[in-house]
Write an enzyme that holds these catalytic residues in place. Structure first.
Site, PDB file in Angstrom:
ATOM      1  N   GLU A  55       0.827  -1.217   0.000  1.00 43.20           N
ATOM      2  CA  GLU A  55       0.000   0.000   0.000  1.00 43.20           C
ATOM      3  C   GLU A  55       0.858   1.263   0.000  1.00 43.20           C
ATOM      4  O   GLU A  55       0.566   2.218  -0.712  1.00 43.20           O
ATOM      5  CB  GLU A  55      -0.959  -0.007   1.195  1.00 43.20           C
ATOM      6  CG  GLU A  55      -2.155  -0.951   1.030  1.00 43.20           C
ATOM      7  CD  GLU A  55      -1.814  -2.418   1.237  1.00 43.20           C
ATOM      8  OE1 GLU A  55      -0.719  -2.712   1.762  1.00 43.20           O
ATOM      9  OE2 GLU A  55      -2.627  -3.285   0.871  1.00 43.20           O
ATOM     10  N   HIS A 124     -12.072  -5.539   7.444  1.00 42.96           N
ATOM     11  CA  HIS A 124     -12.691  -5.239   6.152  1.00 42.96           C
ATOM     12  C   HIS A 124     -13.928  -4.374   6.368  1.00 42.96           C
ATOM     13  O   HIS A 124     -14.878  -4.432   5.602  1.00 42.96           O
ATOM     14  CB  HIS A 124     -13.085  -6.530   5.420  1.00 42.96           C
ATOM     15  CG  HIS A 124     -11.910  -7.394   5.061  1.00 42.96           C
ATOM     16  ND1 HIS A 124     -11.267  -8.192   5.969  1.00 42.96           N
ATOM     17  CD2 HIS A 124     -11.256  -7.570   3.887  1.00 42.96           C
ATOM     18  CE1 HIS A 124     -10.269  -8.832   5.370  1.00 42.96           C
ATOM     19  NE2 HIS A 124     -10.240  -8.471   4.108  1.00 42.96           N
TER      20      HIS A 124
END
Lengths: 317, 334
Positions: A55, A124
């Protein structure tokens, strides 16, 4: 919303060769939520990049690309995974214009799905919008329907400032409304008022908008509902004028209460319109706990919790 | 590029830049002690590394530098005034006095903007290289950093990405032996150049005290990059002769020193090299040093008279246009 985002990205890429998408599994796979479906096949691997799993590298590369005149639109697969890139976002992305005296600018748009409601558990489901909204130099937006998703995405790509584009993943496949084919823009910094009313103001954004609208409808509330759409900078005029009109305010968001957007909204109203208020400003939010998997329905603000706050605000003496 | 016809001029220019950088650093450290500037991170000991790198680059090549690269900037042609304006944070400074000293921006010279968090410039260099290749430009991108940076996730991410995408990037580690108080052998268990192999990238170790050797190694890396053969990691070994910064006292953590003028001083090394090539003699060396001193002193006195930026400028450039929040806060504070 997935379809609106996909066709808007397609449209943006077809009109501007300088736009490059990058992220994990966004190419061949079309993204885990299919937002970039078919774009690599159409625009090639050089413009729709399947990156290694990193990321901070995705964000860092996007900053470097944007400095060279490419418009990077990185995707972080889940907002929950963005934290290794936090240094890049806070210290590079947000500060480049300022620290170069306006010499270097970053017209990039970082897209990422956020929020719960898909049984994603701790990692999530997070709603980290306040982290970004606390950082000068960033613009933070979040659409609550396909129409706004398209208009906000076009505005974000055209923005001269770096944008964090938060996509409420619970709505990816929810709201089905017609989206016009032609170009249009939803102005950054402008809230929407999907329902007008006089008795109270409910301020919300993202995935909570449909929940609030259903609550208003099911309970025949005469409520002024604000869908903020932009979290930094917030539409202070819409917030204050509505608070002055109704004198009763409930704020609804999914993110935890402590130092969430609701705290800032409440402070803005207190500073500017306290003499108009008939009741305390109440917040209906996710609790200050990690996001649970099996019990997520208890975590998410729902009609019952919103109504509890509405009753308190309406009945306050 | 160096050839037989221009070698003397190129090498003497390189030496002159090294001397000017050294003179400049000593002046600024002194000025900090005198309370005339706030802070500084000198490049003393790393001049040969930086000049050797600069010699191999074209003007269009892009540099994502770190906060200890004054010799690199000087050799690349950044005027002393530009460097002084940043250190003083005055009204002429490109970043409008916003950053602490040693955090330069010099857009005209393709120097990007310096950050404090180490190695965060490396992924940017990779992205820039990707964009420039996409735009069909034959440009090389360089990232400089210290040995401490090689421990960071950003280093790993950038090395891996540059190799995977086969990008024209040169990672130049200015390995001065120390990351503030931590010696390189406590930073990493392997030679820094050997790390390149793990990414499928060429890794080279050079004597960073020798500007000619550093230049040649960088030139090879530049050629590799321009011909589409991908990135290179260069580990240029030198010694941080000064403190980490003017706020640091190395006597607390190290006894090892390199004296100025000793055989481990890169400027002494350059003098010996250029004397044996017949390009320099003692009187020329004295003249170069004298001119550097005068230039630095004169320019310092002139730039020191430039006032601080107007207070209102601190609210500019957060965004292309001020949002209502910043306008309101500006009105409140000023």
């Amino acid at each position: 919303m997935v379809q609106a985002l996909n066709s808007t990205l397609d449209h943006i890429m077809s009109g501007d060769n300088s736009v490059i998408l990058l992220g994990e599994d966004i190419g061949k796979d079309g993204g885990v939520f299919r937002v970039t479906e078919g774009l690599q096949a159409k625009y090639g691997e050089e413009r729709v990049i399947d990156t290694p799993l990193v990321e901070l590298g995705i964000v860092g590369m996007s900053v470097g690309m944007s400095l060279m005149g490419v418009k990077a639109i990185p995707e972080i697969q889940f907002q929950d995974f963005i934290y290794t890139a936090f240094d890049q976002i806070i210290n590079q992305m947000a500060k480049m214009r300022y620290r170069s005296g306006g010499g270097f600018t970053l017209p990039m748009v970082l897209r990422t799905p956020y929020g719960g409601g898909i049984k994603g558990g701790l990692y999530h489901s997070q709603s980290g919008e306040a982290y970004f909204a606390h950082t000068a130099g960033l613009v933070v937006v979040t659409p609550s329907n396909p129409y706004d998703a398209k208009g906000l995405l076009i505005s974000s790509v055209e923005s001269p400032d770096p944008v964090i584009f938060l996509e409420p993943k619970r709505l990816y496949r929810a709201a089905k409304i017609e989206v016009p084919d032609e170009d249009y823009r939803v102005k950054i910094g402008e809230a929407a008022r999907p329902v007008e009313g006089d008795d109270l103001t409910i301020i919300t954004y993202g995935a909570m908008v449909p929940t609030v609208l259903n609550t208003v409808k099911n309970n025949n509330l005469n409520a002024d509902v604000l869908d903020l759409r932009t979290l930094l900078p917030m539409d202070v005029n819409a917030i204050i004028s509505s608070a002055k009109k109704t004198g009763r305010v409930v704020i609804v968001h999914e993110a935890p209460r402590t130092l969430g957007m609701g705290a800032e909204i409440s402070a803005l109203i207190s500073e500017r319109a306290i003499e108009y208020l008939y009741a305390p400003i109440l917040r209906v939010t996710g609790p200050d706990i990690p996001f649970p998997y099996r019990l997520e329905d208890y975590y998410m603000p729902n009609e019952a919790r919103i109504m509890k706050a509405v009753k308190r605000v309406m009945e306050f003496r | 590029m160096v050839n037989e016809q221009n070698e003397k001029d190129v090498f003497v220019r390189a030496y002159t830049a090294m001397v000017l950088s050294r003179t400049f650093d000593k002046k600024i450290v002194m000025a900090q002690r005198q309370g005339r500037i706030g802070f500084y991170t000198p490049s003393i000991g790393q001049e040969a590394t930086q000049v050797g790198l600069s010699m191999a680059l074209d003007h269009d090549d892009v540099i994502f530098q770190y906060y200890r690269d004054v010799a690199l900037m000087i050799h690349r042609g950044v005027p002393i005034e530009v460097i002084l304006d940043q250190i003083m944070g005055n009204a002429e400074d490109e970043s409008k006095g916003r950053q602490m000293p040693s955090h330069y921006t010099a857009k005209k010279y393709n120097f990007m903007s310096v950050q404090s968090p180490v190695a965060t410039n490396l992924p940017l260099a990779v992205g820039a290289a990707y964009a420039l290749r996409y735009q069909k430009k034959n440009t090389v991108v360089v990232a400089t950093f210290g040995d401490g940076s090689t421990s960071t996730p950003d280093f790993h991410a950038a090395m891996n990405l540059a190799a995977v995408f086969n990008l024209p990037v040169i990672f130049l580690c200015e390995n001065n032996g120390w990351a503030i108080s931590l010696p390189t052998e406590k930073q990493t268990k392997v030679e820094i150049s050997e790390k390149a192999a793990a990414y499928g990238m060429k890794g080279v170790k050079v004597d960073g005290n020798n500007f000619i050797e550093t230049y040649r190694a960088t030139m090879e890396a530049v050629e590799r990059a321009r011909s589409g053969k991908g990135p290179t990691l260069i580990d240029a070994i030198s010694f941080r002769m000064g403190a980490h910064s003017t706020s640091d006292d190395p006597s607390k953590y190290r006894s090892q020193t390199v004296e100025e003028g000793s055989e481990k001083d890169p400027i002494t090394v350059a003098e010996e090299q250029l004397k044996s090539l017949g390009y320099l003699n003692d009187s020329l060396i004295a003249k170069i040093k004298e001119e550097s001193t005068k230039m630095v002193n004169d320019k310092f006195d002139i730039q020191e008279k430039i006032p601080a930026p107007e207070p209102s400028t601190m609210f500019d450039d957060v965004y292309a246009e001020k949002n209502w929040i910043i306008k309101e806060e500006e009105d409140d504070i000023l």
